[in-house]
Design an enzyme around this catalytic site. Structure first.
Site, PDB file in Angstrom:
ATOM      1  N   ASP A 190      -4.350  -5.882   9.304  1.00  0.00           N
ATOM      2  CA  ASP A 190      -4.972  -4.934   8.380  1.00  0.00           C
ATOM      3  C   ASP A 190      -3.930  -3.973   7.795  1.00  0.00           C
ATOM      4  OD1 ASP A 190      -7.567  -3.550   7.419  1.00  0.00           O
ATOM      5  OD2 ASP A 190      -6.509  -1.929   8.460  1.00  0.00           O
ATOM      6  N   LYS A 247      -2.640  -3.670   3.744  1.00  0.00           N
ATOM      7  CA  LYS A 247      -2.653  -2.381   3.029  1.00  0.00           C
ATOM      8  C   LYS A 247      -1.255  -2.026   2.527  1.00  0.00           C
ATOM      9  CE  LYS A 247      -6.646  -0.592   5.529  1.00  0.00           C
ATOM     10  NZ  LYS A 247      -7.066   0.101   6.747  1.00  0.00           N
TER      11      LYS A 247
END
Ligand SMILES: NC(=O)c1ccc[n+]([C@@H]2O[C@H](COP(=O)([O-])OP(=O)(O)OC[C@H]3O[C@@H](n4cnc5c(N)ncnc54)[C@H](OP(=O)(O)O)[C@@H]3O)[C@@H](O)[C@H]2O)c1
Length: 321
Positions: free
Chosen positions: A204, A208
């Protein structure tokens, strides 16, 4: 949030959004006249879901086809997606662009694998594409980074962009928990999903980082360009040793001349990256202004919804120029 914000959106921006279609995992509903938001929420909470509304389309639905066929001005995409199967979410966005619709997404995977392609498709179709909620939910990391990059150079970024891992590591640091105990608590409190892989393995954070690097630094990267190490191997002993040295272990994402990487690192206790609980932060090291720091909550439905509204306002304003 749309209901609560209606008067402010009209007063501040002259924007009166109308929902003309909704697709979920089971069915869909469309109405050219608009769908009342309260009826929509009631339907979602009812056992029949969207099927209880007039104009509903029963399962199975093909989201990309419905997006193409509707006369909406803008797609708002908030579907789950992961890097191993991003195609459906990518197709939904492309269906919007090629049928002359703007799009706002908070779904990260399409940007992790095909950000340049998606931006190119939107540009070729002369429509707008916004994704500010994909990094930091309501905290505007992408907007700040793009604003800084307009007149200064961002030389490097160091950031904590995943609340789940920060919660786990700060629980280990502050309360002497083991990794397993902290993960169990994060799951119990709803910070971690049943399968925590995406968070604890750094995936994750890496996606990002890709979005941030491409958006503000024109990096042209995808997930496969990021060197990623998660936090599974961080032990209570590592955390205790760091603490004794006045430091804290955090999952840090870095963008600099060496590329993009994610790994557990020792950060200064009480420094900008020593964050409590599920907070996110980024330090943008700029050539002229020096370090610029933003921190705030990086997750949550309402927070993420503010990012969607922010993007809708931006699209609306850009079409009025
Ligand atoms: N929540 C956050 O803090 C946050 C922050 C930033 C970004 N995001 C991203 O936002 C997205 C949604 O997150 P969430 O927390 O809102 O998840 P969620 O509560 O699980 O909601 C996902 C929604 O997507 C619908 N859906 C699932 N598969 C679909 C499909 N194939 N076609 C159409 N709709 C489908 C679901 O329908 P049903 O209602 O029928 O199940 C549900 O309404 C994710 O990509 C997430 O990474 C979330």
């Amino acid at each position: 949030l749309l209901d609560q914000s209606r008067e402010r959106l009209v007063a501040a921006h002259g924007l009166k959004p109308t929902i003309v279609g909704v697709v979920d995992s089971k069915s869909a509903v469309f109405s050219h006249q608009g769908i009342d938001t309260r009826s929509l929420l009631e339907a979602k909470r009812s056992s029949r879901g969207l099927a209880s509304l007039s104009g509903s389309i029963p399962s199975p639905v093909n989201a990309a086809e419905l997006i193409t066929d509707t006369d909406a001005d803008c797609l708002v995409q908030a579907v789950p997606s992961n890097l191993s199967a991003p195609a459906a979410a990518v197709d939904q966005l492309k269906a919007a662009f090629v049928s002359q619709k703007n799009a706002v997404t908070v779904t990260k995977a399409p940007l992790g694998v095909a950000m340049s392609d998606l931006i190119g498709t939107a540009a070729a179709s002369r429509v707008q594409f916004r994704y500010s909620g994909t990094v930091g939910a309501g905290t505007p990391f992408l907007d700040l980074a793009a604003s800084l990059a307009k007149s200064d150079q961002i030389d490097s970024v160091e950031a904590i962009l995943n609340g789940t891992t920060n919660f786990i590591l700060s629980s280990m640091h502050d309360r002497g928990m083991t990794y397993a105990q902290a993960l169990a608590e994060a799951t119990k409190l709803g910070y971690a999903e049943t399968d925590p892989t995406n968070d604890v393995d750094g995936i994750d954070t890496a996606v990002k980082l890709v979005i941030l690097a491409n958006h503000a630094m024109n990096a042209g990267r995808t997930f496969s360009d990021v060197k990623v190490q998660g936090i599974r191997s961080v032990t209570a002993a590592h955390v205790a040793a760091a603490k004794a040295a006045g430091k804290a272990i955090r999952l840090v994402g870095r963008i600099d001349a060496r590329g993009l990487r994610v790994a557990p690192e020792e950060v200064l206790a009480n420094g900008p990256l020593d964050l409590p609980g599920a907070t996110n932060a980024a330090v943008f090291n700029t050539t002229t202004c020096g370090p610029v720091v933003l921190r705030g909550s990086g997750a949550g439905g309402p927070n993420t919804a503010t990012a969607i509204l922010r993007d809708l306002v931006d699209i609306w304003r850009s079409t009025k120029v």
